[in-house]
Design a protein around this motif. Structure first.
Motif, PDB file in Angstrom:
ATOM      1  N   ALA A 385      -7.873  -7.086   7.977  1.00 22.64           N
ATOM      2  CA  ALA A 385      -7.822  -5.847   7.201  1.00 22.64           C
ATOM      3  C   ALA A 385      -8.998  -4.943   7.552  1.00 22.64           C
ATOM      4  CB  ALA A 385      -7.826  -6.166   5.711  1.00 22.64           C
ATOM      5  N   ALA A 394      -3.073   1.406  -1.305  1.00 23.83           N
ATOM      6  CA  ALA A 394      -2.164   0.960  -0.254  1.00 23.83           C
ATOM      7  C   ALA A 394      -2.374   1.740   1.031  1.00 23.83           C
ATOM      8  CB  ALA A 394      -0.713   1.097  -0.727  1.00 23.83           C
ATOM      9  N   ASP A 395      -2.743   3.031   0.909  1.00 24.51           N
ATOM     10  CA  ASP A 395      -2.978   3.842   2.110  1.00 24.51           C
ATOM     11  C   ASP A 395      -4.258   3.437   2.820  1.00 24.51           C
ATOM     12  OD1 ASP A 395      -0.695   5.259   1.528  1.00 24.51           O
ATOM     13  OD2 ASP A 395      -1.762   6.860   0.456  1.00 24.51           O
ATOM     14  N   ASN A 398      -5.580  -1.055   6.137  1.00 20.77           N
ATOM     15  CA  ASN A 398      -4.838  -1.116   7.403  1.00 20.77           C
ATOM     16  C   ASN A 398      -4.991  -2.504   8.012  1.00 20.77           C
ATOM     17  OD1 ASN A 398      -6.404   2.000   7.877  1.00 20.77           O
ATOM     18  ND2 ASN A 398      -4.325   1.760   7.153  1.00 20.77           N
ATOM     19  N   LEU A 399      -3.904  -3.041   8.560  1.00 20.28           N
ATOM     20  CA  LEU A 399      -3.925  -4.354   9.206  1.00 20.28           C
ATOM     21  C   LEU A 399      -3.972  -4.157  10.715  1.00 20.28           C
ATOM     22  CD1 LEU A 399      -1.313  -6.273   7.012  1.00 20.28           C
ATOM     23  CD2 LEU A 399      -3.804  -6.263   6.821  1.00 20.28           C
ATOM     24  N   VAL A 428      -3.292  -5.165  -4.591  1.00 16.04           N
ATOM     25  CA  VAL A 428      -2.351  -4.067  -4.363  1.00 16.04           C
ATOM     26  C   VAL A 428      -0.973  -4.686  -4.143  1.00 16.04           C
ATOM     27  CG1 VAL A 428      -1.742  -2.104  -2.904  1.00 16.04           C
ATOM     28  CG2 VAL A 428      -4.146  -2.623  -3.364  1.00 16.04           C
ATOM     29  N   LEU A 429      -0.019  -4.341  -4.969  1.00 15.55           N
ATOM     30  CA  LEU A 429       1.318  -4.948  -4.894  1.00 15.55           C
ATOM     31  C   LEU A 429       2.039  -4.469  -3.639  1.00 15.55           C
ATOM     32  CD1 LEU A 429       2.397  -4.517  -8.634  1.00 15.55           C
ATOM     33  CD2 LEU A 429       1.412  -6.524  -7.532  1.00 15.55           C
ATOM     34  N   PRO A 430       2.685  -5.380  -2.903  1.00 12.67           N
ATOM     35  CA  PRO A 430       3.413  -4.960  -1.696  1.00 12.67           C
ATOM     36  C   PRO A 430       4.578  -4.019  -2.015  1.00 12.67           C
ATOM     37  CG  PRO A 430       3.822  -7.278  -2.206  1.00 12.67           C
ATOM     38  CD  PRO A 430       2.732  -6.840  -3.111  1.00 12.67           C
ATOM     39  N   ALA A 431       5.205  -4.208  -3.164  1.00 12.97           N
ATOM     40  CA  ALA A 431       6.268  -3.311  -3.627  1.00 12.97           C
ATOM     41  C   ALA A 431       5.981  -2.977  -5.078  1.00 12.97           C
ATOM     42  CB  ALA A 431       7.637  -3.966  -3.488  1.00 12.97           C
ATOM     43  N   GLU A 517       1.349   0.014  -9.464  1.00 10.77           N
ATOM     44  CA  GLU A 517       0.968  -0.047  -8.051  1.00 10.77           C
ATOM     45  C   GLU A 517      -0.048  -1.150  -7.746  1.00 10.77           C
ATOM     46  OE1 GLU A 517      -0.391   3.665  -6.580  1.00 10.77           O
ATOM     47  OE2 GLU A 517       1.583   4.627  -6.697  1.00 10.77           O
ATOM     48  N   ALA A 518      -0.969  -1.411  -8.674  1.00 13.77           N
ATOM     49  CA  ALA A 518      -2.051  -2.366  -8.372  1.00 13.77           C
ATOM     50  C   ALA A 518      -2.581  -2.950  -9.667  1.00 13.77           C
ATOM     51  CB  ALA A 518      -3.172  -1.682  -7.588  1.00 13.77           C
TER      52      ALA A 518
END
Length: 521
Positions: A385, A394-395, A398-399, A428-431, A517-518
């Motif tokens: 990460a 989420a923005d 970055n991976l 942070v939830l993936p969805a 969202e989180a």
């Protein structure tokens, strides 16, 4: 408890060391540079307008005859070793602060010589006669205040350290980024800084600023929690072939320093003061204590051992023009035993070691294993990460494939209007999860065009779970992205809410739809 400290300071030491080691006359205009900026200059250079911080080109434009040299900490240390030895001939328990400054507890010399001022005069006179080096001494409660008092050769009376520091400019804490910010906030003296509440300083500026705040108030933080280390923390190495060359000694120093740091890490400790002992082939015993203003890492320990061995093995015996020999700092034979003593250790609470340790075989094995997995499954199978720029958590995450350059997709240095304020969420939830926010009557809560809530949030329903009471909220923080492209435009409002069960969530509202969202820790 703050210890009454006597600190000896040699002005313009990098310039004086340049004269001692390389013969460059310090009487002329001389400047020592680091990163293309002046860090020390001679009195003749200051008379021409040369000041610390000037770029090399500007300094040369002010004085065409200026002699410049690159900063070399090893050179400074080698030249300062005879000075420490001279001080040690008068008083015991000398600690090297940095090249050009050393300190000792003032109580012993004051009692022996009949007062603090007579002790200071005796030390300065002995250093001048023995080493032909000018020095000044400051005495105050604590090392920090004594160092500032030494700039004017002042003896601060007991209990008067806070008053002495209060009138000094805030730049005295020697933290440029922090002092620049304090200046812009209207804080111009150490007294102004010390008057701020300690808790607010820690919360606003961080741990290092909190330490600087303690120093500004005349409270030396170093003695806190320091204890005598157990005997098994000492590391010793004996050499069949005597170490008489600096390069061989430097290699031995790094190996021994890594052993000491690894042992301290295993006990959850950190070193702030390091004792270095050496025994030569002829039985000569050498000892020096190094003090540091932070926690000594493996590299910092190795540097100080290397500098000290360089000073012992390559010590200069005569200063050009001094007219007399310096104290015998160079041993008569090679070193056969080296011993490192963590003379000041404390609990290491501020740094967590890496996942596979800080260095060594375990980390290398882990790296090789990860590369093998990538070779079998592809580079995207192992990612790491990288924190970048963005308006939502989420923005920002970055991976990046393991081994690639850790560059974020979006630069973090941009302003990013609408970015969430700290603290950042822990998960942070993936969805995002569908949710409903209700007021006290059970009606949905919305946001008007003026970003005002239609009603006070009272309950939260996530999916099919039972409603949970909302105890507090913050927001909304609006985000209006890509408004110039209607097909790609996104507009939403975000909230931080705390629930009755102790959970804190990040919610967003877009198009009348609430989402989780989180989750905050």
């Amino acid at each position: 408890m703050t210890v009454r400290t006597l600190l000896l300071w040699c002005p313009d030491w990098p310039v004086i060391a340049l004269e001692i080691v390389e013969g460059t006359p310090a009487a002329g205009p001389v400047a020592v540079l680091h990163a293309n900026r002046v860090i020390a200059c001679s009195p003749a250079a200051r008379a021409e307008g040369i000041r610390r911080g000037l770029r090399k080109r500007e300094a040369q434009s002010r004085c065409a005859a200026l002699v410049t040299a690159d900063y070399d900490p090893g050179r400074d240390t080698r030249a300062f070793e005879p000075v420490i030895a001279a001080v040690e001939e008068v008083v015991a328990g000398v600690e090297a602060i940095r090249p050009g400054a050393c300190a000792v507890a003032a109580r012993g010399p004051a009692r022996y010589f009949g007062g603090e001022e007579p002790a200071a005069e005796r030390i300065v006179e002995h250093v001048a006669q023995t080493c032909a080096v000018e020095s000044q001494i400051g005495i105050a409660d604590g090392v920090f205040a004594a160092g500032l008092a030494a700039r004017s050769g002042r003896v601060v009376p007991p209990g008067g350290t806070a008053r002495f520091l209060a009138g000094l400019p805030v730049e005295a804490i020697n933290r440029p980024a922090l002092t620049d910010l304090l200046r812009r906030l209207g804080i111009r003296t150490l007294g102004d800084f010390a008057a701020l509440p300690p808790g607010d300083v820690l919360a606003r500026f961080g741990f290092d600023a909190a330490l600087a705040h303690r120093l500004s108030a005349g409270q030396d933080h170093r003695p806190l929690a320091v204890r005598r280390p157990p005997p098994d923390l000492v590391v010793t190495e004996t050499y069949d072939e005597p170490l008489d060359r600096v390069d061989a000694a430097a290699f031995a120093a790094r190996s021994l320093a890594e052993r000491l740091h690894e042992m301290l890490t295993r006990y959850g400790l950190a070193c702030t003061r390091l004792g270095i002992e050496a025994v030569t082939e002829h039985g000569q015993e050498l000892h020096r204590t190094w003090r540091h203003d932070g926690l000594l890492t493996a590299g910092a320990i190795a540097d100080r051992v290397r500098w000290q061995l360089d000073g012992w093995l390559s010590g200069t015996n005569r200063r050009p023009g001094a007219g007399g020999p310096l104290p015998a700092a160079r041993p008569t034979s090679g070193i056969i035993r080296l011993r490192l003593i963590p003379d000041g250790v404390l609990a290491h609470l501020g740094q967590q070691p890496g996942l596979w340790g800080e260095a060594g075989e375990e980390r290398d094995r882990a790296h090789r294993a990860l590369h093998r997995v990538q070779g079998i499954l592809g580079p995207e199978a192992v990612v790491t990460a990288v924190l970048g720029g963005g308006r939502s958590p989420a923005d920002r995450a970055n991976l990046v494939p393991w081994g690639d350059e850790r560059v974020p997709a979006r630069p973090a240095g941009q302003p990013w209007p609408g970015r969430l304020p700290p603290p950042a969420p822990a998960v942070v939830l993936p969805a995002p999860l569908d949710a409903a926010v209700l007021d006290g009557t059970g009606e949905p809560v919305g946001v008007s065009a003026r970003l005002r809530l239609t009603a006070a949030p009272d309950r939260l329903v996530v999916g099919t779970a039972a409603p949970v009471s909302i105890t507090g909220w913050a927001g909304p923080w609006p985000v209006d992205e890509r408004w110039w492209a209607p097909a790609e435009a996104s507009r939403r409002a975000r909230f931080q809410v705390s629930l009755a069960d102790g959970t804190a969530l990040l919610l967003s509202l877009a198009g009348g739809r609430w989402l989780v969202e989180a989750i905050y820790d």
